[in-house]
Design an enzyme around this catalytic site. Sequence first.
Site, mmCIF file in Angstrom:
data_model
loop_
_atom_site.group_PDB
_atom_site.id
_atom_site.type_symbol
_atom_site.label_atom_id
_atom_site.label_comp_id
_atom_site.label_asym_id
_atom_site.label_seq_id
_atom_site.Cartn_x
_atom_site.Cartn_y
_atom_site.Cartn_z
ATOM 1 N N HIS A 15 1.210 -1.135 0.084
ATOM 2 C CA HIS A 15 0.243 0.261 -0.298
ATOM 3 C C HIS A 15 0.830 1.122 -0.432
ATOM 4 C CE1 HIS A 15 -3.757 1.829 0.660
ATOM 5 N NE2 HIS A 15 -3.301 3.190 1.272
ATOM 6 N N HIS A 43 0.191 11.613 -5.837
ATOM 7 C CA HIS A 43 -0.139 12.085 -4.685
ATOM 8 C C HIS A 43 0.505 11.243 -3.108
ATOM 9 C CE1 HIS A 43 -3.035 11.052 -1.246
ATOM 10 N NE2 HIS A 43 -1.999 10.105 -0.506
ATOM 11 N N TYR A 79 -9.196 11.404 4.152
ATOM 12 C CA TYR A 79 -9.525 11.664 2.694
ATOM 13 C C TYR A 79 -10.536 11.468 1.715
ATOM 14 C CZ TYR A 79 -6.048 8.072 3.073
ATOM 15 O OH TYR A 79 -4.542 7.633 3.745
HETATM 16 O O1 X8Z Z 1 -3.966 4.645 1.014
HETATM 17 C C1 X8Z Z 1 -4.081 5.868 0.217
HETATM 18 C C2 X8Z Z 1 -2.985 7.031 -0.297
HETATM 19 C C3 X8Z Z 1 -1.602 6.477 1.010
HETATM 20 S S1 X8Z Z 1 -1.686 7.860 1.892
HETATM 21 C C4 X8Z Z 1 -2.781 5.844 -1.794
HETATM 22 N N1 X8Z Z 1 -5.224 6.796 -0.552
HETATM 23 C C5 X8Z Z 1 -6.572 5.865 0.233
HETATM 24 C C6 X8Z Z 1 -7.065 4.421 -0.542
HETATM 25 O O2 X8Z Z 1 -6.081 3.770 -1.107
HETATM 26 O O3 X8Z Z 1 -7.528 3.920 0.330
HETATM 27 C C7 X8Z Z 1 -5.632 7.488 -1.114
HETATM 28 C C8 X8Z Z 1 -6.678 7.450 -1.948
HETATM 29 C C9 X8Z Z 1 -7.774 7.234 -0.562
HETATM 30 ZN ZN ZN Z 2 -1.973 9.671 1.099
#
Ligand code: X8Z
Ligand code: ZN
Length: 502
Positions: A225, A255, A399
């Site tokens: 992740h 991101h 988020y």
């Molecule tokens: O976890 C993340 C990033 C890392 S901080 C890739 N996100 C959330 C997810 O993947 O569930 C970005 C959008 C939502």
């Molecule tokens: Zn992030």
Amino acid sequence: MNNIQTKLEEIYGKGTVVFNETTLQLEPGITNIFDSSRDPAVLSELWVKWRDATGKKMANLYTEWVELQNTGALEHGFENLGEAWRQKEFFDTPELVEIVEGLWQEIKPLYVQLHSYVRRKLKNYYAQHHPNYDFPNDGSIPAHLLGNMWAQEWDNIFDIVQPYPEVKEPEFDKKMVEKGYNVGNMFRIAEEFYTSIGLYKMVPDFWKRSMLVRPKEKDREVQCHASAYDFYNNDTFRIKMCTEVKMTYFQTIHHEMGHIEYFMAYRDQPAVYRSGANGGFHEAIGDTIALSVRTRKHLQTLGLLEENSVSDEDKMKSDINYLMRQALLKLAFLPFGYLVDKWRWRVFSGEVTPDKYNEEWWKMRLEYQGVTSPIPRTNTDFDPGAKFHVAANSQYIVYFTSFILQFQFYEAMCNASGHQGPLYTCDFYRSKEAGLKLLNMLKLGGSKHWKEALQQMTGKTKMDTEPFKKYFQPLLDFLKKENKGEVGWAKANINWKQETKK
Ligand code: X8Z
Ligand code: ZN
């Protein structure tokens, strides 16, 4: 407590699924099939097996973890763990729960329109291509058909829901390969965007020690992740992700690099202020940049899109196609972004008891997202645990707020760059004015309350859905016309089987 936490993360990180006699990890194996398969049986199998391999093994551990964490929160004077979490990410914002509920109420009418349009298109698609598949008639969407393991972002089913299929839209993943994109130059191109607006270059340590692809060594298990790390000195910042040559990873690179830019901008602040103005700010930086990168104008600059002259009518259609793709990423996400922590807040406060964890999860999945599970779920399942952030005990409301804030930041930067025309066409590449606007805010870190940081950048002290709504207005008009008021899933029930816990 740490023992349990480690176990939860380990279960998630080591989760695999046996499919067609092959063992698959989440990235890239399961994700690749999930992104592209349209076979409901295949999707359902992977969906269920992933939850059996992860969440189901966590249920008891999670209950114990909540008890221990809550005890700690009480000892430190908080009402419960939820309050402690909110204070950590949104310092001095006791009204956060009301703020996010208010934002959601403003977004909901847009989401309902998108949901119903997508549902109708999916239903027609499956009636045509998989006539034996029983698509529900209650207004809900089966969660495994949205091109994402958690039904959180739906851009992978763009081809099914494309508003104007007669106007061809490019297949970016293919295009990237054709144009010689590889993981190395994807990161370099992202860095170049940041430096073009006057932000920082990545440091030497970043290029030397980041983990940008899944390591080949058989003996090394990694958690793929994507994440970014601040080592709290002045020259050590890294990213860990398992990049593939695809548009979605290109966006994730921006991101994660946004986190690194923030780390670098506030590195001269005293240690306590080396953080985002709030957690949502941190998540929003790279996404704000990606909104500009993803414009058709910028994709042309990157050679990923042909510059062809089209008629006004085709241009209008292509704009709606474009906004649909963006809505599948941004608007589709919001109810999920909200419910993950709303569910955890209710768990931490004791309102949702362990025997109801999964049932309440599905009630909320239905209430907010309008999705149902492919097969009946029970309370011996623990589906929240199949999501990284629940297993890793990492907050999620950041988020939800990011997806609102990033449109506020984007609009402010577009204005600074002198952009004219619809908001969704704004590319602030090479605009030092836009970059400075952002940089001045980033440099504050956590030294000012987020409302002050927000005011400095946007002139507003509140998280505000206006820029988001403005961006998507033409699509909303289109959806309303197409849906003709036939929206919602009021008749739907969760797909549930009562089973007592052993
Ligand atoms: O976890 C993340 C990033 C890392 S901080 C890739 N996100 C959330 C997810 O993947 O569930 C970005 C959008 C939502
Ligand atoms: Zn992030």
